[in-house]
Enzyme design. Structure first.
Site, PDB file in Angstrom:
ATOM      1  N   HIS A   1       0.864  -1.198   0.000  1.00 12.15           N
ATOM      2  CA  HIS A   1       0.000   0.000   0.000  1.00 12.15           C
ATOM      3  C   HIS A   1       0.896   1.242   0.000  1.00 12.15           C
ATOM      4  CE1 HIS A   1      -3.503   2.382   0.560  1.00 12.15           C
ATOM      5  NE2 HIS A   1      -3.870   2.056   1.782  1.00 12.15           N
TER       6      HIS A   1
ATOM      7  N   HIS B   1      -2.312  -2.246  -9.770  1.00 12.28           N
ATOM      8  CA  HIS B   1      -3.319  -1.620  -8.901  1.00 12.28           C
ATOM      9  C   HIS B   1      -4.571  -2.472  -8.919  1.00 12.28           C
ATOM     10  CE1 HIS B   1      -5.895   1.450  -7.094  1.00 12.28           C
ATOM     11  NE2 HIS B   1      -4.771   2.027  -6.720  1.00 12.28           N
TER      12      HIS B   1
ATOM     13  N   ASP C   1       2.692   5.389  -6.587  1.00 12.21           N
ATOM     14  CA  ASP C   1       3.941   5.290  -5.812  1.00 12.21           C
ATOM     15  C   ASP C   1       5.195   5.184  -6.671  1.00 12.21           C
ATOM     16  OD1 ASP C   1       1.996   3.416  -3.561  1.00 12.21           O
ATOM     17  OD2 ASP C   1       2.880   5.384  -3.179  1.00 12.21           O
TER      18      ASP C   1
HETATM   19  C1  SDX Z   1      -1.458   2.130  -3.354  1.00 21.65           C
HETATM   20  O1  SDX Z   1      -6.116   0.621  -3.448  1.00 21.65           O
HETATM   21  C2  SDX Z   1      -5.678   1.807  -3.607  1.00 21.65           C
HETATM   22  O2  SDX Z   1      -6.365   2.676  -4.076  1.00 21.65           O
HETATM   23  C3  SDX Z   1      -4.270   2.053  -3.112  1.00 21.65           C
HETATM   24  C4  SDX Z   1      -3.629   3.375  -3.493  1.00 21.65           C
HETATM   25  C5  SDX Z   1      -4.271   4.548  -2.756  1.00 21.65           C
HETATM   26  O3  SDX Z   1      -4.191   5.670  -3.261  1.00 21.65           O
HETATM   27  O4  SDX Z   1      -4.785   4.324  -1.624  1.00 21.65           O
HETATM   28  O5  SDX Z   1      -3.742   3.578  -4.870  1.00 21.65           O
HETATM   29  C6  SDX Z   1      -2.152   3.419  -3.114  1.00 21.65           C
HETATM   30  O6  SDX Z   1      -1.397   1.321  -2.464  1.00 21.65           O
HETATM   31  C7  SDX Z   1      -0.908   1.853  -4.728  1.00 21.65           C
HETATM   32  C8  SDX Z   1      -0.308   0.412  -4.851  1.00 21.65           C
HETATM   33  C9  SDX Z   1       1.111   0.440  -4.288  1.00 21.65           C
HETATM   34  N1  SDX Z   1       1.646  -0.932  -4.229  1.00 21.65           N
HETATM   35  C10 SDX Z   1       2.621  -1.358  -5.053  1.00 21.65           C
HETATM   36  O7  SDX Z   1       3.088  -0.689  -5.965  1.00 21.65           O
HETATM   37  C11 SDX Z   1       3.121  -2.769  -4.740  1.00 21.65           C
HETATM   38  C12 SDX Z   1       3.259  -3.542  -6.042  1.00 21.65           C
HETATM   39  N2  SDX Z   1       1.891  -3.791  -6.568  1.00 21.65           N
HETATM   40  C13 SDX Z   1       1.314  -5.069  -6.258  1.00 21.65           C
HETATM   41  O8  SDX Z   1       1.640  -5.636  -5.038  1.00 21.65           O
HETATM   42  C14 SDX Z   1      -0.156  -5.149  -6.664  1.00 21.65           C
HETATM   43  O9  SDX Z   1      -0.247  -4.659  -7.938  1.00 21.65           O
HETATM   44  C15 SDX Z   1      -1.199  -4.455  -5.802  1.00 21.65           C
HETATM   45  C16 SDX Z   1      -1.103  -4.843  -4.374  1.00 21.65           C
HETATM   46  C17 SDX Z   1      -1.094  -2.970  -5.915  1.00 21.65           C
HETATM   47  C18 SDX Z   1      -2.569  -4.869  -6.339  1.00 21.65           C
HETATM   48  O10 SDX Z   1      -2.654  -6.230  -6.124  1.00 21.65           O
HETATM   49  P1  SDX Z   1      -3.930  -7.084  -6.598  1.00 21.65           P
HETATM   50  O11 SDX Z   1      -4.973  -6.228  -7.175  1.00 21.65           O
HETATM   51  O12 SDX Z   1      -4.294  -7.990  -5.475  1.00 21.65           O
HETATM   52  O13 SDX Z   1      -3.370  -7.898  -7.820  1.00 21.65           O
HETATM   53  P2  SDX Z   1      -2.665  -9.294  -7.687  1.00 21.65           P
HETATM   54  O14 SDX Z   1      -1.618  -9.253  -6.616  1.00 21.65           O
HETATM   55  O15 SDX Z   1      -3.720 -10.339  -7.611  1.00 21.65           O
HETATM   56  O16 SDX Z   1      -1.914  -9.365  -9.103  1.00 21.65           O
HETATM   57  C19 SDX Z   1      -2.538  -9.851 -10.259  1.00 21.65           C
HETATM   58  C20 SDX Z   1      -1.396 -10.431 -11.083  1.00 21.65           C
HETATM   59  C21 SDX Z   1      -0.578 -11.485 -10.325  1.00 21.65           C
HETATM   60  O17 SDX Z   1       0.011 -12.329 -11.319  1.00 21.65           O
HETATM   61  P3  SDX Z   1      -0.669 -13.794 -11.596  1.00 21.65           P
HETATM   62  O18 SDX Z   1      -0.870 -14.475 -10.257  1.00 21.65           O
HETATM   63  O19 SDX Z   1      -1.982 -13.481 -12.304  1.00 21.65           O
HETATM   64  O20 SDX Z   1       0.313 -14.511 -12.495  1.00 21.65           O
HETATM   65  O21 SDX Z   1      -0.454  -9.382 -11.408  1.00 21.65           O
HETATM   66  C22 SDX Z   1       0.793  -9.687 -10.785  1.00 21.65           C
HETATM   67  C23 SDX Z   1       0.520 -10.699  -9.692  1.00 21.65           C
HETATM   68  O22 SDX Z   1       1.685 -11.493  -9.447  1.00 21.65           O
HETATM   69  N3  SDX Z   1       1.287  -8.430 -10.234  1.00 21.65           N
HETATM   70  C24 SDX Z   1       2.556  -8.029 -10.279  1.00 21.65           C
HETATM   71  C25 SDX Z   1       2.578  -6.785  -9.665  1.00 21.65           C
HETATM   72  N4  SDX Z   1       1.346  -6.452  -9.255  1.00 21.65           N
HETATM   73  C26 SDX Z   1       0.550  -7.484  -9.603  1.00 21.65           C
HETATM   74  N5  SDX Z   1       3.647  -8.630 -10.800  1.00 21.65           N
HETATM   75  C27 SDX Z   1       4.794  -7.935 -10.675  1.00 21.65           C
HETATM   76  N6  SDX Z   1       4.907  -6.712 -10.082  1.00 21.65           N
HETATM   77  C28 SDX Z   1       3.813  -6.118  -9.580  1.00 21.65           C
HETATM   78  N7  SDX Z   1       3.933  -4.898  -9.007  1.00 21.65           N
END
Ligand code: SDX
Length: 446
Positions: free
Chosen positions: A285, A324, A380
Site C-alpha cells: 500500500h 493496482h 507510488d
Molecule cells: C497504493 O487501493 C488503492 O487505491 C491504493 C492506493 C491509494 O491511493 O490508496 O492507490 C495506493 O497502495 C498503490 C499500490 C502500491 N503498491 C505497489 O506498488 C506494490 C506492487 N503492486 C502489487 O503488489 C499489486 O499490484 C497491488 C497490491 C497494488 C494490487 O494487487 P492485486 O490487485 O491484489 O493484484 P494481484 O496481486 O492479484 O496481481 C494480479 C497479477 C498477479 O500475477 P498472476 O498471479 O496473475 O500470475 O499481477 C501480478 C501478480 O503477481 N502483479 C505483479 C505486480 N502487481 C501485480 N507482478 C509484478 N509486479 C507487480 N507490481
C-alpha cells in the site's frame, strides 16, 4: 447517490428497456428460484440468506477474499474508473484540482462535499493553522524512540497517543467535536511527521510557523536550521502541495477500509486514524513508494533492468510501484506526478535513478507479462524519486503519503459514522476447521 455511475456499472445502451431491475437465481440443489433486486448494479448479500436447502440453515453467503468484488459502503466522496483511468474527488477531476487547487482547499472539498467560498476557506485555513502545535509532553514521547526508529512507527504511535490528550474526541456523534478533532488531526499530522524526522537526525524540533502555507510550514519544520525565518522554495512548496492533493483520498483502499472498520466500533478518531496509518505502512500500500526506491537502488543501472524484469516475470520479485487493484490503465496521479518530478529535478538536479525508473516503465509498458495483467505505474512509482530529490530519506516517503491522506480518511470515517445503513463491521467466514474434539491430557498427546 452520486449521479455518475460507479465503476461497477455500465451505461445501458441507448433505447434499451430493462424489464425488471432484478436477478433471478435458481438453486439447482432444490430447483427453487429466487428473485433479488438489483440496485446501483449490485445485489445485497443479505438477499442471498433466503437461499437454503434446509430451512434450519443459516442461508447462502457470498465469499469474497480481500473484497475483490464487494461494495462495503455507499460513498459520495471519491469516484474511480479503473479502466478509463479516471479519478474525481466529489466530482472534480484530479487533473483540475492538481492544477488549480491547494491541498487545504481540496481537503475542505473532501470533508464538506463542496469547494469552499473564500470566507469558508479563510476560516478553514485559520482553524487548521491554529491547531499545528502539539502538547509539549508529546516531545517526551517522541524522544523515547530510538534514533533509527522508522518515522511511520513514530507517527502511528503518536497519533494514537493524541487520544489520551483529547478526551472530547470520544464524543464522535457531536459534529462540533468531530470538527475540532479534524482541525487537530489535519493540523498536527505535519508537525508530528516533521518532529519524528528531526528526532531521527538528532536535530532540535522546529515549531510551526503560522505565517506559512500548509506545505510551506511543513518544509519549515523539516528543514529550518539556524535561519530565524524559513523561506520555503516556491517550486518545492507547490510540488508538495500538488503531491498532497494527489494523495488526499482514493475511495475504499486498504487504509480507508481500515478506518471505516476500526471506526465502526465507535472508537475515537485518533485511534481509528492510527490504524489507517498502520495499514498504509504496508509495502503493498503506501509503503510501496519507499520500496520503489529500494528496488531502483538494488537494480543499480539501466543495463541491469532487463535482468530484474526477468526476475519479476519469474515471480521472484514484484515491480514495486506497478499494478493496482482498481486501475487497469495508467494511474492518472502517476501521470501528473511524472510532470511534477521534472519540475523538481529542474531545480534540484535530475535524480540519477530516474533513468532506471524510465527504463522499467518502458519495458513494462511493452512486455506481454505486464500488458496482459494490465500493470501500469501507480501513484507510488515516481513519488519516491521526487521526495529523494527534495532531500527526504526513504523512511519518510510513506509518512508523506499519510499526511495528506488524513483528510480522506476522516471524510470516509465521518461518512461511515453518519450512514444509517452502517454498523459495527463483523464479516462472516467459511469454517473448514476441525469438528468437535475433546481435551487430551498432555501425558497422552502423541
Ligand atoms: C497504493 O487501493 C488503492 O487505491 C491504493 C492506493 C491509494 O491511493 O490508496 O492507490 C495506493 O497502495 C498503490 C499500490 C502500491 N503498491 C505497489 O506498488 C506494490 C506492487 N503492486 C502489487 O503488489 C499489486 O499490484 C497491488 C497490491 C497494488 C494490487 O494487487 P492485486 O490487485 O491484489 O493484484 P494481484 O496481486 O492479484 O496481481 C494480479 C497479477 C498477479 O500475477 P498472476 O498471479 O496473475 O500470475 O499481477 C501480478 C501478480 O503477481 N502483479 C505483479 C505486480 N502487481 C501485480 N507482478 C509484478 N509486479 C507487480 N507490481
Amino acid at each position: 447517490m452520486d449521479s455518475s455511475l460507479s465503476a461497477t456499472q455500465t451505461k445501458k445502451p441507448e433505447g434499451s428497456v430493462t424489464s425488471r431491475e432484478t436477478l433471478t437465481i435458481t438453486d439447482n440443489r432444490t430447483g427453487k428460484s429466487y428473485e433479488v433486486p438489483i440496485t446501483h448494479g449490485t445485489i445485497r448479500a443479505a438477499d442471498l440468506r433466503q437461499i437454503k436447502v434446509d430451512p434450519k440453515e443459516f442461508g447462502m453467503m457470498s465469499y469474497d477474499p480481500a473484497f475483490n468484488n464487494t461494495a462495503s459502503c455507499i460513498s459520495k466522496i471519491t469516484f474511480i474508473d479503473g479502466d478509463a483511468g479516471i479519478l474525481r474527488y466529489r466530482g472534480y477531476p484530479i487533473e483540475d484540482l492538481a492544477e488549480k487547487s491547494t491541498y487545504l482547499e481540496t481537503a475542505y472539498l473532501l470533508l464538506h462535499g463542496e469547494l469552499p467560498t473564500s470566507a469558508q476557506l479563510e476560516n478553514w485555513t485559520y482553524n487548521v493553522t491554529h491547531h499545528t502545535y502539539i502538547h509539549e509532553s508529546i516531545k517526551k514521547f517522541l524522544d523515547g524512540f530510538h534514533y533509527d526508529a522508522h518515522p511511520m512507527g513514530m507517527t502511528i504511535s503518536t497519533i494514537a497517543a493524541l487520544s489520551t490528550f483529547y478526551h472530547d474526541a470520544k464524543d464522535i456523534f457531536s459534529a462540533d467535536s468531530r470538527t475540532k478533532q479534524t482541525y487537530r488531526l489535519i493540523g498536527k499530522m505535519p508537525t508530528i511527521a516533521a518532529f519524528s524526522y528531526r528526532h531521527t537526525l538528532g536535530m532540535p524540533y522546529v515549531y510551526p510557523d503560522n505565517d506559512l502555507s500548509y506545505p510551506g510550514n511543513f518544509l519549515n519544520m523539516l528543514f529550518r536550521t539556524s535561519e530565524t525565518k524559513y523561506r520555503p522554495n516556491p517550486t518545492l512548496e507547490r510540488a508538495l502541495d500538488i503531491l498532497f492533493i494527489l494523495h488526499a483520498d482514493h475511495e475504499q483502499n486498504c487504509s480507508a477500509n481500515t478506518i471505516r472498520s476500526v471506526g465502526s466500533s465507535h472508537v475515537d478518531p485518533y485511534s481509528a486514524t492510527a490504524a489507517a496509518i498502520a495499514a498504509l505502512y504496508g509495502p503493498l500500500h503506501g509503503g510501496a513508494n519507499e520500496e520503489v526506491l529500494r528496488m531502483l537502488m538494488e537494480i543499480g543501472s539501466v543495463e541491469k533492468v532487463p535482468n530484474f524484469i526477468k526476475r519479476v516475470k519469474a515471480g521472484e520479485v514484484k515491480l514495486m510501484g506497478f499494478g493496482h487493484r482498481v486501475y487497469k490503465n495508467y494511474d492518472p496521479r502517476a501521470r501528473i506526478i511524472k510532470r511534477v518530478a521534472y519540475e523538481v529535478f529542474e531545480l534540484m538536479g535530475k535524480n540519477p535513478l530516474l533513468e532506471i525508473a524510465l527504463e522499467c516503465e518502458r519495458i513494462a509498458l511493452e512486455d506481454d507479462y505486464f500488458v496482459k495483467r494490465k500493470l501500469y505505474p501507480n501513484v507510488d512509482f515516481y513519488t519516491g524519486l521526487i521526495y529523494q530529490s527534495m532531500g527526504f530519506p526513504m523512511t519518510m516517503f510513506p509518512v508523506l503519503f499519510a499526511i495528506p491522506r488524513t483528510s480522506g480518511w476522516i471524510a470516509q470515517w465521518e461518512e461511515m459514522l453518519l450512514d444509517p445503513e452502517q454498523k459495527i463491521a463483523r464479516p462472516r467466514q467459511i469454517y473448514l476447521g476441525h469438528d468437535t474434539r475433546h481435551y487430551v491430557p498432555i501425558g497422552q498427546r502423541g
